[in-house]
Write a protein that holds these residues in place. Structure first.
Motif, mmCIF file in Angstrom:
data_model
loop_
_atom_site.group_PDB
_atom_site.id
_atom_site.type_symbol
_atom_site.label_atom_id
_atom_site.label_comp_id
_atom_site.label_asym_id
_atom_site.label_seq_id
_atom_site.Cartn_x
_atom_site.Cartn_y
_atom_site.Cartn_z
ATOM 1 N N GLY A 429 0.721 -1.073 0.018
ATOM 2 C CA GLY A 429 0.102 0.043 0.171
ATOM 3 C C GLY A 429 0.960 1.165 0.111
ATOM 4 N N PHE A 430 0.034 2.527 0.234
ATOM 5 C CA PHE A 430 0.913 3.511 0.146
ATOM 6 C C PHE A 430 0.228 4.584 1.331
ATOM 7 C CE2 PHE A 430 0.434 2.055 -4.200
ATOM 8 C CZ PHE A 430 1.922 2.286 -4.863
ATOM 9 N N GLY A 431 1.160 5.556 1.671
ATOM 10 C CA GLY A 431 0.813 6.613 2.551
ATOM 11 C C GLY A 431 0.320 6.329 3.962
ATOM 12 N N ARG A 432 -0.429 6.693 4.429
ATOM 13 C CA ARG A 432 -0.902 6.574 5.607
ATOM 14 C C ARG A 432 -1.787 5.397 6.099
ATOM 15 N NH1 ARG A 432 -2.857 12.898 7.443
ATOM 16 N NH2 ARG A 432 -0.936 13.769 6.449
ATOM 17 N N ARG A 433 -1.989 4.649 4.773
ATOM 18 C CA ARG A 433 -2.678 3.458 4.718
ATOM 19 C C ARG A 433 -1.701 2.270 4.585
ATOM 20 N NH1 ARG A 433 -7.874 2.964 7.011
ATOM 21 N NH2 ARG A 433 -8.946 5.022 6.810
ATOM 22 N N LEU A 434 -0.552 2.690 4.700
ATOM 23 C CA LEU A 434 0.472 1.566 4.243
ATOM 24 C C LEU A 434 0.407 0.175 5.514
ATOM 25 C CD1 LEU A 434 3.211 1.239 2.703
ATOM 26 C CD2 LEU A 434 4.263 1.959 4.600
ATOM 27 N N CYS A 435 0.282 -0.910 5.097
ATOM 28 C CA CYS A 435 0.108 -2.169 5.866
ATOM 29 C C CYS A 435 1.054 -1.991 6.892
ATOM 30 C CB CYS A 435 0.246 -3.306 5.065
ATOM 31 S SG CYS A 435 0.248 -4.838 6.126
ATOM 32 N N PRO A 436 0.508 -1.892 8.363
ATOM 33 C CA PRO A 436 1.438 -1.918 9.435
ATOM 34 C C PRO A 436 2.114 -3.186 9.790
ATOM 35 C CG PRO A 436 -0.714 -2.143 10.076
ATOM 36 C CD PRO A 436 -0.956 -2.041 8.765
ATOM 37 N N GLY A 437 1.728 -4.366 9.139
ATOM 38 C CA GLY A 437 2.320 -5.583 9.656
ATOM 39 C C GLY A 437 3.400 -6.062 8.455
ATOM 40 N N ARG A 438 3.709 -4.988 7.635
ATOM 41 C CA ARG A 438 4.428 -5.360 6.447
ATOM 42 C C ARG A 438 5.972 -5.717 7.038
ATOM 43 N NH1 ARG A 438 4.192 -0.149 7.457
ATOM 44 N NH2 ARG A 438 6.199 1.217 7.432
ATOM 45 N N HIS A 439 6.517 -5.265 8.009
ATOM 46 C CA HIS A 439 7.768 -5.819 8.393
ATOM 47 C C HIS A 439 7.860 -7.305 8.915
ATOM 48 C CE1 HIS A 439 9.167 -1.609 8.053
ATOM 49 N NE2 HIS A 439 8.247 -1.249 9.051
ATOM 50 N N LEU A 440 6.678 -7.522 9.621
ATOM 51 C CA LEU A 440 6.621 -8.982 10.014
ATOM 52 C C LEU A 440 6.646 -9.921 8.669
ATOM 53 C CD1 LEU A 440 6.371 -11.302 12.332
ATOM 54 C CD2 LEU A 440 3.997 -10.664 12.227
ATOM 55 N N ALA A 441 5.660 -9.634 7.711
ATOM 56 C CA ALA A 441 5.472 -10.233 6.675
ATOM 57 C C ALA A 441 6.783 -10.533 5.810
ATOM 58 C CB ALA A 441 4.340 -9.570 5.663
ATOM 59 N N ILE A 442 7.349 -9.412 5.614
ATOM 60 C CA ILE A 442 8.649 -9.626 4.913
ATOM 61 C C ILE A 442 9.646 -10.524 5.608
ATOM 62 C CG2 ILE A 442 10.852 -8.239 4.148
ATOM 63 C CD1 ILE A 442 8.767 -5.802 3.943
ATOM 64 N N ASP A 443 9.776 -10.424 6.898
ATOM 65 C CA ASP A 443 10.965 -11.236 7.847
ATOM 66 C C ASP A 443 10.347 -12.665 7.462
ATOM 67 O OD1 ASP A 443 12.237 -9.110 8.426
ATOM 68 O OD2 ASP A 443 11.919 -9.298 10.424
ATOM 69 N N VAL A 444 8.913 -13.085 7.690
ATOM 70 C CA VAL A 444 8.504 -14.444 7.722
ATOM 71 C C VAL A 444 8.875 -15.044 6.177
ATOM 72 C CG1 VAL A 444 6.550 -15.872 7.568
ATOM 73 C CG2 VAL A 444 6.770 -14.144 9.350
ATOM 74 N N ILE A 445 8.630 -14.135 5.159
ATOM 75 C CA ILE A 445 8.840 -14.593 3.821
ATOM 76 C C ILE A 445 10.220 -14.880 3.429
ATOM 77 C CG2 ILE A 445 8.671 -14.197 1.423
ATOM 78 C CD1 ILE A 445 5.971 -14.827 2.705
ATOM 79 N N TRP A 446 11.072 -14.246 4.005
ATOM 80 C CA TRP A 446 12.577 -14.319 3.701
ATOM 81 C C TRP A 446 13.205 -15.448 4.423
ATOM 82 C CZ3 TRP A 446 17.049 -15.203 6.821
ATOM 83 C CH2 TRP A 446 18.160 -14.825 5.829
ATOM 84 N N LEU A 447 12.909 -15.780 5.755
ATOM 85 C CA LEU A 447 13.618 -17.175 6.557
ATOM 86 C C LEU A 447 12.681 -18.147 6.030
ATOM 87 C CD1 LEU A 447 15.311 -17.705 8.853
ATOM 88 C CD2 LEU A 447 13.120 -18.105 10.218
ATOM 89 N N THR A 448 11.813 -18.189 5.431
ATOM 90 C CA THR A 448 10.900 -19.337 4.891
ATOM 91 C C THR A 448 11.740 -19.556 3.675
ATOM 92 O OG1 THR A 448 8.902 -18.890 5.901
ATOM 93 C CG2 THR A 448 9.066 -20.473 4.128
ATOM 94 N N ALA A 449 12.040 -18.639 2.962
ATOM 95 C CA ALA A 449 12.366 -18.849 1.337
ATOM 96 C C ALA A 449 14.087 -19.494 1.635
ATOM 97 C CB ALA A 449 12.774 -17.438 0.685
ATOM 98 N N ALA A 450 14.628 -18.886 2.548
ATOM 99 C CA ALA A 450 16.217 -19.024 2.579
ATOM 100 C C ALA A 450 16.052 -20.623 2.949
ATOM 101 C CB ALA A 450 16.674 -18.260 3.539
ATOM 102 N N ARG A 451 15.323 -20.825 4.175
ATOM 103 C CA ARG A 451 15.189 -22.372 4.651
ATOM 104 C C ARG A 451 14.817 -23.399 3.751
ATOM 105 N NH1 ARG A 451 14.827 -22.442 10.948
ATOM 106 N NH2 ARG A 451 16.746 -21.232 11.621
ATOM 107 N N ILE A 452 13.784 -23.218 3.059
ATOM 108 C CA ILE A 452 13.234 -24.346 2.136
ATOM 109 C C ILE A 452 14.281 -24.515 0.959
ATOM 110 C CG2 ILE A 452 11.791 -22.726 0.382
ATOM 111 C CD1 ILE A 452 9.467 -24.707 0.875
ATOM 112 N N ILE A 453 14.670 -23.323 0.658
ATOM 113 C CA ILE A 453 15.783 -23.586 -0.579
ATOM 114 C C ILE A 453 17.085 -24.351 -0.184
ATOM 115 C CG2 ILE A 453 17.515 -22.255 -2.139
ATOM 116 C CD1 ILE A 453 15.082 -20.200 -2.305
ATOM 117 N N ALA A 454 17.318 -24.056 0.932
ATOM 118 C CA ALA A 454 18.567 -24.746 1.437
ATOM 119 C C ALA A 454 18.194 -26.279 1.856
ATOM 120 C CB ALA A 454 18.959 -24.174 2.956
#
Length: 506
Positions: A429-454
């Motif tokens: 999203g954008f501006g003042r309506r930017l998703c407040p949970g984005r940092h958690l979502a990005i971290d979950v996706i990163w660790l999952t991707a790294a580990r499943i590929i390994a």
């Protein structure tokens, strides 16, 4: 004298045309429309109901317009296909473009507990402030041990039952967020809180965005008795209200029971309750709403993105090979990737950015609304307009991302293999309506991707008779607000690193 419906429509159309001729324009023109409006109903029949992001992108390309206007039953709709326009309006002019559409059906369904749909104002600010306390970037780091533990269990389930990838993904995302928000642990998909939340999500999404235009345009229709034709929405709304109420109340009661018995388990909700008590302010309803919606929205978006991640890995073995080579070069085979390795794994980071770009979880975005009239690029945008930012159109823009249908992490890397500066996640999203949970979502996706590929090698399924690879269908994503890929089965083969999942070395 009785008149037919056709006669009345003809009369109304004539009066409408007469009023259009007689009315002198008092403002600049609206943005161009991709379709000629009908009398009275405008573009009501043109508004796409199924996968609107595809239609919006097609209209933009056919008419060479990055911004266009529809009017349906008196409701003005502005669609933005370009990221620069979205930044200009929803970020640089955020005071005008941070409202949400007024949809009376939402309240009837019980969706007014969702801060993401609340109108711009003090109540929304209360909810937003609580979200920021629990999900700002520096706080999300404290959740890494939980993500790490749940990710390991997810991989162990995959190894034991690879054919249940979708179910494991659902369980995984729910277990992370339930643990963070409520300190609630569960071992079965039959857990009452999980079942209740899934049902609430099913009942409350996504019709309020793409449908129900007539009811929201004419709120008087909410008074139609449920026993009359067209009144069936009352039963659905009542079920939605109850499910959403239970979704918020059930886990709250679990946390309160633990606190009263002294059997405390760290959780976001307990932390917020204790902080408010210490300050002497105690708005339980806001805290319950924030916790419930954080769980519901977080599960849906993260699960959808994971599904696209696994699909991309199976379809693009060369990408998977490059990613695994980076992990082996940096980490080796003695342990699985951890958050501490992130700066040294730029290709994995680029791969995660590409997942969000390739198949955004909310491709049509959640509409904003204008609080005042505005003029942009010589076009008039009236107060109360629905503003759709077409995330799909932005992430599939071939001028920015050549061959946009191809999954290509290299587009986020410089020539030397380091990350480039294209780190904007428009999917949140954008501006003042930017998703407040984005940092958690990005971290979950990163660790999952790294580990499943390994730990695993994902590939297309194979024909049991011929042994030939069967291409997966990537085009039939659902047309909902949260767009899921078609259910697929891929071949999952453990690598040598997967043996670590059977030991304590992770």
């Amino acid at each position: 004298m009785a008149y037919s419906l056709t006669t009345w429509l003809a009369v109304l159309s004539f009066l409408w045309l007469l009023s259009k001729v007689a009315r002198k324009p008092r403002h600049p023109p609206y943005p161009p429309s991709p379709k000629t409006p009908w009398p009275i109903i405008g573009n009501a029949l043109h508004v796409p109901r199924l996968r609107p992001w595809l239609t919006y992108r097609t209209w933009g390309k056919e008419n060479d317009n990055k911004i266009f206007h529809l009017e349906a039953l008196g409701q003005h709709i502005i669609v933005l296909n370009d990221i620069d326009d979205a930044i200009e309006l929803m970020e640089k002019r955020s005071s005008l473009y941070s409202d949400r559409p007024h949809m009376p059906l939402l309240s009837l369904m019980g969706m007014d507990i969702n801060a993401g749909l609340l109108p711009y104002g003090d109540v929304w600010r209360q909810h937003r402030k609580v979200y920021q306390q629990g999900f700002r970037k520096e706080i999300v780091g404290s959740y890494h041990p939980i993500i790490n533990e749940k990710c390991t269990k997810f991989l162990q389930r995959m190894m034991a039952q690879p054919e249940g990838l979708k179910e494991h993904s659902e369980f995984y995302t729910a277990s992370i967020i339930l643990s963070i928000v409520y300190g609630h642990e569960f071992d079965s998909s039959d857990d009452p809180i999980l079942v209740t939340t899934k049902r609430a999500i099913e009942l409350s999404s996504p019709e309020f965005v793409s449908g129900s235009l007539l009811i929201n345009s004419f709120p008087v229709l909410l008074n139609i008795p449920k026993w009359l034709p067209g009144g069936g929405f009352h039963d659905v709304a009542a079920e939605s209200r109850k499910a959403l109420h239970d979704m918020v109340e059930m886990p709250y009661e679990v946390v309160m029971s633990r606190m009263q018995s002294g059997d405390n388990k760290p959780s976001l909700l307990q932390d917020l309750l204790e902080k408010q008590r210490a300050k002497g302010t105690y708005d339980i309803s806001v805290l319950k709403n924030v916790a419930g919606i954080a769980f519901a929205a977080g599960v849906e978006t993260t699960e959808t993105t994971l599904e696209s991640l696994f699909l991309a890995l199976a379809m693009y073995p060369e990408v998977q090979k490059k990613a695994r080579a980076e992990i082996l070069r940096v980490i080796g085979t003695t342990r699985l990737p951890a958050f501490e390795d992130r700066p040294a794994l730029p290709y994995i980071e680029a791969l995660c950015r590409e997942v969000h770009r390739w198949r955004p979880a909310v491709p049509a975005g959640v509409p904003h609304a204008t609080t005042h009239d505005d003029i942009y690029q010589g076009y008039f945008i009236p107060k109360g307009s629905l503003i759709f930012f077409n995330t799909w159109g932005m992430t599939q823009n071939q001028d920015i991302y050549p061959e946009p249908e191809v999954f290509k992490p290299e587009r986020f890397l410089d020539a030397d293999g380091s990350l480039n500066d294209d780190d904007r996640h428009v999917v949140f999203g954008f501006g003042r309506r930017l998703c407040p949970g984005r940092h958690l979502a990005i971290d979950v996706i990163w660790l999952t991707a790294a580990r499943i590929i390994a730990a695993f090698e994902l590939s297309n399924p194979r024909d049991p008779v011929t042994g030939q690879s069967i291409d997966l269908d990537v085009h039939q994503y659902t047309g909902d607000l949260f767009s899921h890929p078609p259910r697929y089965v891929c071949t999952i083969k453990p690598t040598g690193v997967a043996a670590l999942l059977r030991s304590d070395v992770i």
